[in-house]
Motif scaffolding. Structure first.
Motif, PDB file in Angstrom:
ATOM      1  N   PRO A 156      35.128  42.302  39.136  1.00  0.00           N
ATOM      2  CA  PRO A 156      35.963  41.253  38.542  1.00  0.00           C
ATOM      3  C   PRO A 156      35.424  39.844  38.725  1.00  0.00           C
ATOM      4  O   PRO A 156      35.952  38.901  38.124  1.00  0.00           O
TER       5      PRO A 156
ATOM      6  N   ASN B 161      32.464  38.375  34.221  1.00  0.00           N
ATOM      7  CA  ASN B 161      33.540  39.042  34.948  1.00  0.00           C
ATOM      8  C   ASN B 161      34.093  40.197  34.128  1.00  0.00           C
ATOM      9  O   ASN B 161      34.077  40.173  32.896  1.00  0.00           O
ATOM     10  N   GLU B 162      34.601  41.210  34.814  1.00  0.00           N
ATOM     11  CA  GLU B 162      35.192  42.365  34.142  1.00  0.00           C
ATOM     12  C   GLU B 162      36.682  42.440  34.464  1.00  0.00           C
ATOM     13  O   GLU B 162      37.144  41.938  35.499  1.00  0.00           O
ATOM     14  N   ILE B 163      37.429  43.067  33.556  1.00  0.00           N
ATOM     15  CA  ILE B 163      38.879  43.176  33.687  1.00  0.00           C
ATOM     16  C   ILE B 163      39.266  44.646  33.648  1.00  0.00           C
ATOM     17  O   ILE B 163      38.765  45.407  32.811  1.00  0.00           O
TER      18      ILE B 163
ATOM     19  N   GLY C 155      35.334  40.651  30.532  1.00  0.00           N
ATOM     20  CA  GLY C 155      36.348  39.590  30.510  1.00  0.00           C
ATOM     21  C   GLY C 155      35.779  38.212  30.241  1.00  0.00           C
ATOM     22  O   GLY C 155      36.487  37.209  30.412  1.00  0.00           O
TER      23      GLY C 155
ATOM     24  N   TYR D 140      37.589  40.834  25.097  1.00  0.00           N
ATOM     25  CA  TYR D 140      38.649  41.544  25.808  1.00  0.00           C
ATOM     26  C   TYR D 140      39.777  41.898  24.851  1.00  0.00           C
ATOM     27  O   TYR D 140      40.243  41.054  24.068  1.00  0.00           O
TER      28      TYR D 140
ATOM     29  N   ARG E 268      41.635  40.865  42.041  1.00  0.00           N
ATOM     30  CA  ARG E 268      41.270  39.974  40.951  1.00  0.00           C
ATOM     31  C   ARG E 268      40.880  40.819  39.748  1.00  0.00           C
ATOM     32  O   ARG E 268      40.276  41.878  39.885  1.00  0.00           O
ATOM     33  N   GLY E 269      41.225  40.329  38.552  1.00  0.00           N
ATOM     34  CA  GLY E 269      40.770  40.988  37.338  1.00  0.00           C
ATOM     35  C   GLY E 269      41.637  42.133  36.872  1.00  0.00           C
ATOM     36  O   GLY E 269      41.274  42.817  35.913  1.00  0.00           O
TER      37      GLY E 269
END
Length: 1023
Positions: free
Chosen positions: A850, A879-881, A933, A975, A1002-1003
């Protein structure tokens, strides 16, 4: 004319002149700079009086004077001038720039420094940036404005939602990673209104923060509010009206397609009964969303004389949220009074007070039925569209054909009461006395307090949640107080070619917190809302985290040395020793030193005549800071009250709660920083580069290895085991692209890259946590692992969809996806990491990160005559979600998106990566739901116009500004959820007052209050 007549006329003239001199006359004048440009705001004061005025936008002024008066002209950045009046009817004054004052002054801990003399890493945020667009909290305006500063709302666009600030990443797991907020010298103050702020500095490295010792480990935000200036009374009125709407919504199935979807699920699950479609077609997102609005009014008065200066303001902020039944109101007051009692003694007082009221709806559900079956946002996505709001008997509808029985989202939003009232105040007094030339003593005393009341009620009309309980009522009161006393000496002296500044002081601060909580079910009537708690037939026992009283004391001594030699070589050395009551007996005290060096290379002979390089400074610092931000009493053994059974009756009993830890001590962050500041072409281009390394040792973490047989109620006590590292690179670039009389264009670019790594954990073991609602299939959704960044997503590695050939080598399906040992076509496959042909916990792995690779902000400011334009972009990359909303909407027991409905696997649609509908995965935590993200967002677009002074001066107005702006106008992202700026903390709040959720979760995206798109209209008046 005879002599008698001449003498008579002469006597009359002398008499008239004497009367004129006695009564005075009106003098007018103009003040310009050396290029003949009018200067507004110049203070014009009659010496030894409080009579004065200030120049208007054309540099003009008028003032009643008499011969012999001495007019003093002053303004920051210009040499002060004095003119003796001798019968002049008009004056033309030319102000000369004072090079020693024009340079920007930066506020640092317990003092101020010229920006060119700062050796630490300090970012300044301009006042106009804080007020560029309407914000509830000035912290929001920091996003994308200061390098190394990460700003995020804890719940999207929720009215009154708290703001999370992180400086240079997470530095802790269970202690706080939030920076210290210092307002007008008060440590731990609340952020003021943006319109009341004169300056804001962010102290980032240990050299800058070590003067705050134990509380500066996560950086320091120094806020200085506006003060009065010498001159006539000024009245400022600023008002803004803003309209808001949701920036995005999900494309969910209508009633007919939903029925097809449910029938397809039944076929795949072997159910021959057709789905009983209802007669309605309800868009539940439309039912819970509305157009929101914000109003913000501020009235401020300021002025003063050489002896007394004053500033006072009142601000009203009101917001109707985009979710029905969510609103927020806040009224705040601020006043600053400074008095120069004698030539040596100066005293002052800063007073702040306010009240806020918030009516909320349930968002960010943790899956508990006590909050209405679920949160309003996720319910609107899940609830069947073929259901109406009401049943035939007038009661609210519920889900009864699919999934878990829950109340409908409109009912939860409108029927459930959740009200919060907060009263706060702060009073801070100071006295400053010049003992000798260069030696000053300053003492401050401050007290602040905050009282919070929260009332919640779930009525009988919520049939699933509270209908069987006959209503549920909750009332909670919390109270916090802080007392701060600080005294310090500052000595400044020139020594040859050098300037020596010494600082030494003492600080004492005590914080007290109290909370009372009551909850009951079975009230006599819904009419009394939560005030009907006293009629409840059954009371629910609160936990220790709901009822408490605690106290924490920090006392410190500190010192700092600054030595600037020959305006080239800079030295800063700081030491602070802190004692905190919330640590173990033998570890309460710790010492935190720091040192920094600076070299003004541009002042060396080989560069002092350079036309290209106007500033070049090298900075280097090293230091240690501590983190005491845990709840009190964590090192002590404690007990918990529980209910027990004795002789068939329920009785109160005591059980051991936690074991003592006599070794609990400070977290310590060891920080180094290398910085380089450039100025080119007479500082038309400025560039600051910083590289930092932060090693956090003695990490405070929850020890989950405590054996249950020891009998303690809480088996998650805090210990000092673990370490973490943050390294990063920051860029801040400002260019003045065009500067002329009619048109200017300037650009700011901010870039921040932080790499976080866990370097040591308890016994080297992985540490797991949960970031999903309680009804999801797996408890652990993220992991801390040595050598990896904090909060990595943890789950199954998705391997696509099973076809008729079964599971390819290296993959497998969960047991429920197989018939007679063969994977059913269309079922999801996962990587079989241990090769046993089964999907078990042993096949879970890290599936996403994230944390962003970098964040940035890009601002352009244009002016043309009286017009100005601000364009501000902000973004995050890498960043990844984890899209938990998609997990829920792909599960089959709720509505779903058209994207999944149209792309799910069927015998005629096998070329897809989406499993068949009604598959057996049951809300699995897998890489299938991890998305990129990254985003680019137009954060603000503002156009303003200042009416010419010639137009408004006849109606008594000094300044009139009109502006229109738009926020969150568009976002570029891949996203698929509602918004890439997500922060779901619903599943874990942490125990023992720790900060686990904000540091590690987070994320995750599920049921958060939506981010809003807004359009603002503002009016600024000065009289």
């Amino acid at each position: 004319m005879n002599l008698k007549t001449k003498l008579t006329l002469m006597l009359m003239m002398i008499f008239n002149i004497s009367l004129f001199a006695q009564d005075g006359y009106q003098l007018s004048g103009t003040v310009t700079d050396e290029s003949n440009t009018p200067i507004p705001g110049i203070n014009v004061i009659i010496a030894k009086t409080t009579t004065g005025t200030a120049t208007d936008f054309d540099g003009g002024f008028t003032l009643n004077v008499k011969p012999g008066d001495v007019l003093q002209f002053s303004y920051i950045g210009y040499v002060k001038q004095s003119v003796t009046i001798s019968n002049q009817k008009s004056l033309n004054i030319v102000m000369v720039e004072d090079a020693s004052q024009l340079e920007e002054v930066v506020v640092v801990g317990y003092g101020a420094r010229k920006k060119s003399d700062v050796t630490g890493s300090v970012s300044s945020v301009k006042t106009e940036e804080l007020t560029a667009f309407p914000v509830l909290d000035a912290s929001q305006a920091l996003q994308g404005r200061a390098a190394g500063v990460d700003v995020q709302s804890n719940n999207g666009g929720e009215p009154g939602a708290p703001i999370s600030i992180k400086i240079r990443g997470n530095t802790s797991i269970n202690a706080s990673s939030s920076p210290l907020i210092v307002v007008d010298g008060f440590v731990g103050g609340n952020m003021p209104q943006a319109g009341d702020i004169e300056s804001m500095q962010i102290l980032k490295d240990a050299s800058a923060t070590a003067i705050y010792g134990s509380q500066g480990a996560n950086g320091v935000v120094l806020v200085t509010t506006k003060k009065g200036k010498v001159g006539r009374l000024n009245i400022d009125f600023n008002t803004t009206y803003q309209v808001q709407s949701t920036s995005n919504s999900l494309d969910l199935l209508n009633a007919n397609d939903f029925a097809k979807y449910q029938n397809n699920i039944r076929v795949n699950q072997g159910n021959s009964n057709a789905y009983p479609q209802g007669p309605y077609d309800t868009d539940w997102q439309d039912m819970i969303y509305r157009n929101g609005s914000v109003v913000n009014h501020q009235l401020a008065v300021s002025g003063g004389s050489e002896k007394v200066k004053y500033y006072a303001s009142a601000t009203y902020f009101g917001q109707d949220g985009v979710l029905v039944n969510s609103d927020y109101e806040r009224l705040t007051f601020l006043s600053n009074l400074d008095a120069q009692v004698t030539d040596k003694l100066k005293v002052g007082v800063n007073l702040v007070g306010g009240r806020s009221q918030k009516s909320g709806v349930t968002t960010q559900s943790n899956g508990s039925v006590t909050v209405g079956g679920d949160d309003v946002v996720s319910l609107a996505m899940r609830f069947a569209p073929d259901k109406g709001v009401y049943e035939a008997d007038g009661s609210f509808s519920t889900n009864d054909a699919i999934g878990d029985a829950v109340d409908n989202p409109y009912a939860v939003a409108t029927e459930r009461d959740d009200d919060t009232e907060i009263d706060n105040f702060r009073a801070n007094l100071f006295a400053s006395y010049d003992i000798l030339e260069g030696l000053n003593f300053k003492t401050t005393f401050g007290i602040s307090g905050e009282n919070t009341f929260r009332g919640m009620y779930m009525p009988r009309t919520l049939k699933i949640t509270a209908g069987t309980e006959n209503g549920r009522a909750i009332m909670q009161n919390t109270k916090s107080e802080s007392v701060l006393s600080e005294s310090y000496l500052t000595y400044n002296r020139e020594i040859g070619k050098g300037v020596l500044t010494l600082l030494g002081g003492y600080s004492y601060q005590q914080n007290t917190n109290k909370s009372a909580y009551n909850e009951g079910i079975g009230t006599i009537s819904d009419s009394f809302s939560y005030y009907g708690l006293y009629t409840a037939t059954s009371l629910i026992q609160p936990t220790s985290g709901q009822v408490y009283t605690n106290e924490r004391t920090i006392q410190s001594v500190f010192g700092r040395v600054n030595f600037d030699f020959n305006d080239k070589y800079l030295l800063t050395a700081t030491v602070r020793r802190d004692g905190a009551s919330n640590f173990a007996e033998n570890h309460k005290y710790a010492t935190f030193p720091s040192a920094a060096l600076g070299w003004k290379i541009s002042n060396e002979k080989f560069l002092e005549d350079s036309n290209a390089i106007s500033n070049l400074k090298l900075r280097a610092s090293y230091g240690e800071t501590g983190n005491p931000s845990i709840a009190p009493y964590q090192s002590l053994a404690s007990s918990e009250v529980i209910y027990a059974s004795s002789a068939g009756s329920t009785v109160a009993a005591i059980t051991p709660y936690q074991m003592a830890n006599p070794d609990l001590k400070w977290e310590t962050s060891i920080q180094t920083n290398l910085g380089l500041d450039f100025g080119f072409l007479n500082n038309r281009i400025t560039l600051s580069l910083d590289y930092y390394n932060i090693d956090t040792e003695d990490l405070i973490m929850v020890n989950r290895g405590q054996p249950d047989y020891l009998g303690f109620y809480n088996n998650e006590s805090l210990v000092n085991v673990g370490a973490m590292n943050n390294t990063g690179f920051e860029v801040f670039l400002t260019t003045n692209n065009i500067t002329n009389d009619n048109f200017t264009w300037s650009t700011d670019f901010v870039f921040s890259k932080n790499i976080n790594k866990v370097t040591s954990l308890i016994n080297g073991d992985d540490w797991f946590g949960n970031g999903a609602p309680s009804y999801f299939s797996l408890e652990d959704t993220f992991v801390l692992r040595e050598g990896e960044e904090v909060g990595q997503f943890w789950g199954y590695d998705y391997a696509g969809v099973a076809q008729s050939g079964g599971a390819p080598a290296g993959t497998a399906a969960i047991a429920a996806s197989r018939e007679n040992g063969v994977v059913v076509p269309g079922e999801p496959l996962f990587r079989d990491l241990d090769g046993d042909g089964e999907i078990t916990d042993a096949d879970r792995t890290m599936i996403g990160n994230p944390n962003p690779d970098f964040t940035w902000g890009f601002t352009n400011n244009f002016t043309y005559k009286n017009w100005d334009l601000n364009i501000f972009f902000q973004g995050s990359q890498g960043n990844e979600i984890f899209n938990m909303t998609a997990v829920q909407l792909n599960n089959g027991d709720s509505n779903t998106t058209y994207d999944y409905f149209n792309n799910a696997w069927t015998p005629s649609n096998t070329d897809t990566n989406e499993p068949r509908v009604g598959n057996a995965s049951f809300r699995e935590i897998s890489s299938r739901f991890v998305e990129d993200g990254s985003y680019i967002r137009l954060k603000n677009l503002a156009l303003g116009y200042n009416l010419p002074s010639k137009v408004i001066e006849n109606i008594g107005i000094e300044k009139l500004r009109l502006s229109v702006s738009g926020q969150n106008l568009f976002t570029i992202t891949d996203y698929s959820g509602l918004d890439p700026e997500v922060s779901y903390f619903g599943a874990q709040g942490g125990t023992n007052g720790n900060n686990q959720a904000s540091n590690t979760t987070r994320g995750f995206d599920f049921g958060s209050y939506p981010t809003v798109r807004s359009f603002s209209f503002s009016l600024n008046l000065t009289f």
